[in-house]
Design a protein around this motif. Sequence first.
Motif, PDB file in Angstrom:
ATOM      1  N   ILE A 148      31.971  46.374  35.508  1.00 38.81           N
ATOM      2  CA  ILE A 148      33.051  45.290  35.302  1.00 38.81           C
ATOM      3  C   ILE A 148      34.477  45.750  35.201  1.00 38.81           C
ATOM      4  N   PHE A 149      34.623  47.179  35.058  1.00 41.15           N
ATOM      5  CA  PHE A 149      36.062  47.975  34.656  1.00 41.15           C
ATOM      6  C   PHE A 149      36.270  48.751  36.071  1.00 41.15           C
ATOM      7  N   VAL A 150      37.591  48.706  36.219  1.00 39.82           N
ATOM      8  CA  VAL A 150      37.814  49.893  37.215  1.00 39.82           C
ATOM      9  C   VAL A 150      37.505  51.439  36.927  1.00 39.82           C
ATOM     10  N   PRO A 377      34.213  37.971  32.132  1.00 40.61           N
ATOM     11  CA  PRO A 377      35.664  37.738  32.704  1.00 40.61           C
ATOM     12  C   PRO A 377      36.403  36.426  32.450  1.00 40.61           C
ATOM     13  N   SER A 378      35.740  35.256  32.330  1.00 37.09           N
ATOM     14  CA  SER A 378      36.360  34.245  31.875  1.00 37.09           C
ATOM     15  C   SER A 378      36.838  34.313  30.309  1.00 37.09           C
ATOM     16  N   ASN A 379      36.094  34.689  29.468  1.00 33.98           N
ATOM     17  CA  ASN A 379      36.451  35.071  27.945  1.00 33.98           C
ATOM     18  C   ASN A 379      37.471  36.079  28.129  1.00 33.98           C
ATOM     19  N   ASN A 380      37.397  37.029  28.684  1.00 33.94           N
ATOM     20  CA  ASN A 380      38.632  38.101  28.653  1.00 33.94           C
ATOM     21  C   ASN A 380      39.858  37.616  29.283  1.00 33.94           C
ATOM     22  N   ALA A 381      39.824  36.748  30.186  1.00 28.56           N
ATOM     23  CA  ALA A 381      41.014  35.916  30.562  1.00 28.56           C
ATOM     24  C   ALA A 381      41.695  34.958  29.628  1.00 28.56           C
ATOM     25  N   ARG A 382      40.788  34.309  28.968  1.00 29.69           N
ATOM     26  CA  ARG A 382      41.331  33.514  27.777  1.00 29.69           C
ATOM     27  C   ARG A 382      41.782  34.536  26.775  1.00 29.69           C
ATOM     28  N   LEU A 383      41.339  35.415  26.396  1.00 34.74           N
ATOM     29  CA  LEU A 383      41.630  36.540  25.323  1.00 34.74           C
ATOM     30  C   LEU A 383      43.054  36.990  25.708  1.00 34.74           C
ATOM     31  N   MET A 390      50.082  40.871  29.094  1.00 35.36           N
ATOM     32  CA  MET A 390      48.984  41.959  29.576  1.00 35.36           C
ATOM     33  C   MET A 390      48.138  41.225  30.856  1.00 35.36           C
ATOM     34  N   MET A 391      47.434  42.129  31.286  1.00 35.00           N
ATOM     35  CA  MET A 391      46.344  41.525  32.413  1.00 35.00           C
ATOM     36  C   MET A 391      44.982  42.059  31.834  1.00 35.00           C
ATOM     37  N   PRO A 392      43.929  40.973  32.044  1.00 34.17           N
ATOM     38  CA  PRO A 392      42.365  41.248  31.553  1.00 34.17           C
ATOM     39  C   PRO A 392      41.879  42.528  31.971  1.00 34.17           C
ATOM     40  N   ALA A 393      41.202  42.986  31.157  1.00 37.14           N
ATOM     41  CA  ALA A 393      40.603  44.428  31.696  1.00 37.14           C
ATOM     42  C   ALA A 393      39.473  44.325  32.668  1.00 37.14           C
ATOM     43  N   SER A 394      38.686  42.899  32.720  1.00 39.85           N
ATOM     44  CA  SER A 394      37.549  42.881  33.631  1.00 39.85           C
ATOM     45  C   SER A 394      38.179  42.867  34.882  1.00 39.85           C
ATOM     46  N   ALA A 397      38.333  39.036  36.345  1.00 42.24           N
ATOM     47  CA  ALA A 397      38.969  38.043  35.399  1.00 42.24           C
ATOM     48  C   ALA A 397      40.271  37.602  36.073  1.00 42.24           C
ATOM     49  N   GLU A 398      40.599  36.204  35.941  1.00 42.22           N
ATOM     50  CA  GLU A 398      41.814  35.713  36.450  1.00 42.22           C
ATOM     51  C   GLU A 398      43.109  36.526  35.764  1.00 42.22           C
ATOM     52  N   VAL A 399      44.283  36.474  36.550  1.00 44.29           N
ATOM     53  CA  VAL A 399      45.367  37.094  35.945  1.00 44.29           C
ATOM     54  C   VAL A 399      46.377  35.905  35.828  1.00 44.29           C
ATOM     55  N   SER A 400      47.220  36.099  34.799  1.00 42.23           N
ATOM     56  CA  SER A 400      48.454  35.190  34.701  1.00 42.23           C
ATOM     57  C   SER A 400      49.250  35.150  35.820  1.00 42.23           C
ATOM     58  N   PRO A 401      49.610  34.064  36.287  1.00 41.33           N
ATOM     59  CA  PRO A 401      50.492  33.998  37.807  1.00 41.33           C
ATOM     60  C   PRO A 401      51.816  35.038  37.520  1.00 41.33           C
ATOM     61  N   LEU A 402      52.342  35.020  36.454  1.00 39.25           N
ATOM     62  CA  LEU A 402      53.541  35.955  36.295  1.00 39.25           C
ATOM     63  C   LEU A 402      53.205  37.294  36.908  1.00 39.25           C
ATOM     64  N   PHE A 403      51.774  37.934  36.701  1.00 35.83           N
ATOM     65  CA  PHE A 403      51.779  39.116  36.955  1.00 35.83           C
ATOM     66  C   PHE A 403      50.857  39.248  38.234  1.00 35.83           C
ATOM     67  N   GLU A 404      50.651  38.339  38.868  1.00 38.27           N
ATOM     68  CA  GLU A 404      49.829  38.331  40.145  1.00 38.27           C
ATOM     69  C   GLU A 404      50.366  39.278  41.383  1.00 38.27           C
ATOM     70  N   PRO A 405      51.832  39.349  41.306  1.00 34.32           N
ATOM     71  CA  PRO A 405      52.377  40.357  42.151  1.00 34.32           C
ATOM     72  C   PRO A 405      52.265  41.753  41.898  1.00 34.32           C
ATOM     73  N   LEU A 406      51.995  42.036  40.582  1.00 32.03           N
ATOM     74  CA  LEU A 406      51.839  43.343  40.242  1.00 32.03           C
ATOM     75  C   LEU A 406      50.429  43.965  40.651  1.00 32.03           C
ATOM     76  N   VAL A 407      49.396  42.548  40.183  1.00 31.14           N
ATOM     77  CA  VAL A 407      47.979  43.467  40.613  1.00 31.14           C
ATOM     78  C   VAL A 407      47.807  43.290  42.136  1.00 31.14           C
ATOM     79  N   ASP A 408      48.532  42.504  42.994  1.00 31.06           N
ATOM     80  CA  ASP A 408      48.497  42.487  44.333  1.00 31.06           C
ATOM     81  C   ASP A 408      49.034  43.952  44.895  1.00 31.06           C
ATOM     82  N   LYS A 409      50.117  44.468  44.268  1.00 34.60           N
ATOM     83  CA  LYS A 409      50.735  45.814  44.684  1.00 34.60           C
ATOM     84  C   LYS A 409      49.689  46.845  44.179  1.00 34.60           C
ATOM     85  N   ALA A 410      48.920  46.803  42.908  1.00 34.55           N
ATOM     86  CA  ALA A 410      48.097  47.812  42.500  1.00 34.55           C
ATOM     87  C   ALA A 410      46.899  47.991  43.462  1.00 34.55           C
TER      88      ALA A 410
END
Length: 481
Positions: A148-150, A377-383, A390-394, A397-410
């Motif tokens: 479940i991890f990168v 994943p769902s618990n990790n997103a809540r945590l 930060m962004m969840p490790a799993s 897991a869903e990412v906060s909308p604030l960081f979605e562009p960063l995830v897209d770039k990665a």
Amino acid sequence: MKKLLFSVFFTLLLSALVFAGGQQEEGSKEAVKKKIIIDGGGGIVQFNSTKSMEKTDANPYPYNELETLCTEWEAIHPEYEVEILDQSYGGGSDKIIPLLAGRKAPDLLFTLTINAADLGGKGWFLPLDEYYDKPNPYIEGNKKWKDIFVPSWFDAMSFPDGHIYSVPLDHIPIGIIYNKDIFEKAGISSLPESFGELMETQKKISDAGFIPYFPLYVWYDIFLEGSLFADLLPQIDVLRPDGWSDAEEIVRAYKKGIWEVDGVRNREYFRMLKEKTKYYPEGWQSFDAFGNFLQGKVAMMEGVGIHLRMTRDDQQREFNFGYMPYPLVTKEDSPFGGKGIVRGSAGYSSTWFLTNSAKEKGTVDGAIDLMMFLTEPSNNARLVNTLEAMMPASLDAEVSPLFEPLVDKAVEDMNNDFCDWHVFNSWGYLGSEYYEFFLQLVQKYELSQITIDEALAQLAEQTEYTVEEMIQKNNWDTSAW
């Protein structure tokens, strides 16, 4: 006869009381719960509950999600009780070494990766490899927890002995936050894509009367070193081929002359480190980068997720802001450039270690199960997402909308076969003493207090000492190199 009857009655009564007491004692034993103690710390933010859940100026981000999740886990496992410290020990060696040595550390302990490498080999942390190869029971269809991890970020958590001792909870959103209004005033219509363009952009901003750029930490320095050494990865990443250079591989590269401290490539790295500081303000070693950025005096500031959140929420900010990924090092910038490094995230940050205390108390299995629960994943997103730092490790897991562009770039960079953030970071994996020495040395060099020749001569001496120490400490078999 009366005496006999009384004696029989008394004996029966005593037996009944003893039996009842025994049952009560046995029941009490069954009711005793095993306690799992959690440090609650993190790389950028902590997961300890705030004293109040009321949002105020003094408590802008109330938090108790870890506590809530642990309560839910306790309901599934009533034989355990979870205690979260009011405040983390912060991961510093000076605080946690006495606890670990005295077997009094929390069962699950946060410490910085740079410190963790120095703490290995003492039996203070328990290896988790066998657990990672087992299914996570909270994820349907999962065959191995580690899946479940990168993969590259997961491998980067390994100790010099090759084992994994920690569980990641989040990863770092990272890049450059910039003032759109200053860019417009300086006549800049496009974001810098390369190191050369970054320097050109800085000049235009400086000419417009603003401080162009300043970092909060040396993140881009890590990025630059990786960019300049990435093409050597096939020669370095040979002991455990996984896309990044671990401590033993870096030491091996040094001993074989692949990584030369005073070589042309490392000189190029030092040249770029100093060039990057060309437009820094006077007295920059004590400069308040974030405060000046929020006041509209600095055009670009390196930052992570928490700084993006704080910029968004700052009530005094009077400018529009945006985010840009780190500029790449191209062949035009350096003959050693041309290899892309994944941007948008710097890999895992908050990693919790299972300590010898858990083994002493018999809470290992419970602590592992709890970590599996928290990384579902769902618990990790809540945590993680509740804090919006930060962004969840799993992976799922869903990412906060604030960081979605960063995830897209990665994700985009990974799909383009860019190298991992950890591809090569010499001073980040050779222990805390070397790390501190390097940072202090580079600052002296950037301030022109010493020349590049003096800096590299001092670094060469420290590297030789550190390399030999690490070989002995870790009992590496150099004949296998």
